[in-house]
Design a protein around this motif. Structure first.
Motif, PDB file in Angstrom:
ATOM      1  N   ASP A 180       0.808  -1.214   0.000  1.00 21.16           N
ATOM      2  CA  ASP A 180       0.000   0.000   0.000  1.00 21.16           C
ATOM      3  C   ASP A 180       0.846   1.271   0.000  1.00 21.16           C
ATOM      4  O   ASP A 180       0.430   2.296  -0.543  1.00 21.16           O
ATOM      5  CB  ASP A 180      -0.929   0.027   1.218  1.00 21.16           C
ATOM      6  CG  ASP A 180      -2.119  -0.901   1.082  1.00 21.16           C
ATOM      7  OD1 ASP A 180      -2.272  -1.516   0.000  1.00 21.16           O
ATOM      8  OD2 ASP A 180      -2.888  -1.015   2.052  1.00 21.16           O
ATOM      9  N   GLY A 195      -2.056   2.312  -1.876  1.00 21.58           N
ATOM     10  CA  GLY A 195      -3.092   2.242  -0.856  1.00 21.58           C
ATOM     11  C   GLY A 195      -4.192   3.255  -1.065  1.00 21.58           C
ATOM     12  O   GLY A 195      -5.386   2.937  -0.912  1.00 21.58           O
ATOM     13  N   GLU A 196      -3.818   4.476  -1.433  1.00 21.06           N
ATOM     14  CA  GLU A 196      -4.817   5.523  -1.652  1.00 21.06           C
ATOM     15  C   GLU A 196      -5.736   5.159  -2.810  1.00 21.06           C
ATOM     16  O   GLU A 196      -6.971   5.308  -2.718  1.00 21.06           O
ATOM     17  CB  GLU A 196      -4.112   6.850  -1.934  1.00 21.06           C
ATOM     18  CG  GLU A 196      -5.047   8.032  -2.087  1.00 21.06           C
ATOM     19  CD  GLU A 196      -4.318   9.349  -2.232  1.00 21.06           C
ATOM     20  OE1 GLU A 196      -4.986  10.357  -2.551  1.00 21.06           O
ATOM     21  OE2 GLU A 196      -3.084   9.390  -2.032  1.00 21.06           O
ATOM     22  N   LYS A 198      -6.263   2.130  -4.047  1.00 20.60           N
ATOM     23  CA  LYS A 198      -7.011   0.924  -3.726  1.00 20.60           C
ATOM     24  C   LYS A 198      -8.270   1.283  -2.932  1.00 20.60           C
ATOM     25  O   LYS A 198      -9.365   0.758  -3.190  1.00 20.60           O
ATOM     26  CB  LYS A 198      -6.128  -0.042  -2.938  1.00 20.60           C
ATOM     27  CG  LYS A 198      -6.715  -1.434  -2.778  1.00 20.60           C
ATOM     28  CD  LYS A 198      -5.877  -2.291  -1.843  1.00 20.60           C
ATOM     29  CE  LYS A 198      -4.464  -2.485  -2.323  1.00 20.60           C
ATOM     30  NZ  LYS A 198      -3.692  -3.400  -1.427  1.00 20.60           N
ATOM     31  N   THR A 199      -8.125   2.192  -1.985  1.00 21.60           N
ATOM     32  CA  THR A 199      -9.273   2.626  -1.196  1.00 21.60           C
ATOM     33  C   THR A 199     -10.306   3.324  -2.074  1.00 21.60           C
ATOM     34  O   THR A 199     -11.514   3.079  -1.968  1.00 21.60           O
ATOM     35  CB  THR A 199      -8.819   3.568  -0.079  1.00 21.60           C
ATOM     36  OG1 THR A 199      -7.937   2.875   0.795  1.00 21.60           O
ATOM     37  CG2 THR A 199     -10.003   4.087   0.711  1.00 21.60           C
ATOM     38  N   LYS A 202     -13.137   1.503  -4.778  1.00 20.88           N
ATOM     39  CA  LYS A 202     -14.462   0.952  -4.487  1.00 20.88           C
ATOM     40  C   LYS A 202     -15.557   1.764  -5.166  1.00 20.88           C
ATOM     41  O   LYS A 202     -16.677   1.283  -5.344  1.00 20.88           O
ATOM     42  CB  LYS A 202     -14.701   0.909  -2.977  1.00 20.88           C
ATOM     43  CG  LYS A 202     -14.786   2.258  -2.291  1.00 20.88           C
ATOM     44  CD  LYS A 202     -15.003   2.100  -0.790  1.00 20.88           C
ATOM     45  CE  LYS A 202     -15.205   3.450  -0.091  1.00 20.88           C
ATOM     46  NZ  LYS A 202     -14.037   4.333  -0.211  1.00 20.88           N
TER      47      LYS A 202
END
Length: 207
Positions: A180, A195-196, A198-199, A202
């Motif tokens: 991440d 990580g940013e 991936k979040t 959604k």
């Protein structure tokens, strides 16, 4: 000495499907005091060569072959003697800009490019273009994504040779498995992290 990453922003025109757009491109120079590679030779071979300086340019690596990422590559290669490397699936796109000048070598998924003692792994990530690749440097904690992943989501897929479900699959299966904290260095604009994104993913549409 561990390789360092330098950034040069060049400006020019992106052309595809009969349209043209003014763009600023990130050119990435990776290496040390003696040798470097250039990732995406965009718009201005002289400006790129000035940053390279008297260091040996070992390769000009193309994340994909849209004209704004490769239009300065032949001139830079001629000036420095460095080979141009491109994934063969993007040759159809390359030929739109450079029909009379082939790349010098192929990039392959899983291939390792070593510069200044630092390994960069080639990750084939089709979608924005059929032969798009990213370059992961684990020792640096850095991923060079070209136009595959940006701060804010996937690269554009509304033009020829691109496909939205394919780019989303590439990102989710090939890039989101990286740590991440991995710093994402993009082809245009500001950086981000795995990580940013991936979040944020959604909220991406599925098609």
């Amino acid at each position: 000495m561990t390789a360092i990453v330098q950034n040069l922003v060049t400006s020019g025109v992106f052309e595809l499907d009969g349209g043209s757009w003014d763009v600023d491109n990130n050119v990435w120079i990776v290496g040390d005091d003696t040798e470097v590679i250039v990732i995406d030779a965009a718009h201005d071979a002289n400006a790129i060569a000035d940053v390279v300086g008297d260091r040996a340019l070992r390769a000009i690596v193309c994340t994909h072959a849209h004209n704004d990422h490769v239009n300065a590559a032949p001139a830079l290669a001629e000036r420095t003697g460095a080979p141009i490397l491109l994934h063969p699936a993007d040759r159809v796109v390359w030929d739109l800009t450079h029909p009379d000048r082939a790349p010098d070598g192929d990039l392959a998924d899983g291939q390792t490019i070593t510069i200044a003692g630092t390994d960069l792994k080639v990750i084939h990530t089709p979608g924005h273009a059929p032969g798009a690749v990213c370059l992961h440097a684990p020792d640096l904690g850095v991923l060079f994504t070209g136009d595959t992943l940006f701060h804010g989501g996937p690269g554009a897929t509304g033009r020829s040779y691109s496909d939205y479900p394919t780019i989303v699959k590439s990102i989710r299966e090939r890039l989101f498995s990286l740590p991440d904290a991995t710093s994402v260095r993009t082809g245009h604009g500001e950086g981000t992290t795995i990580g940013e994104e991936k979040t944020a993913s959604k909220d991406w549409p599925e098609s």
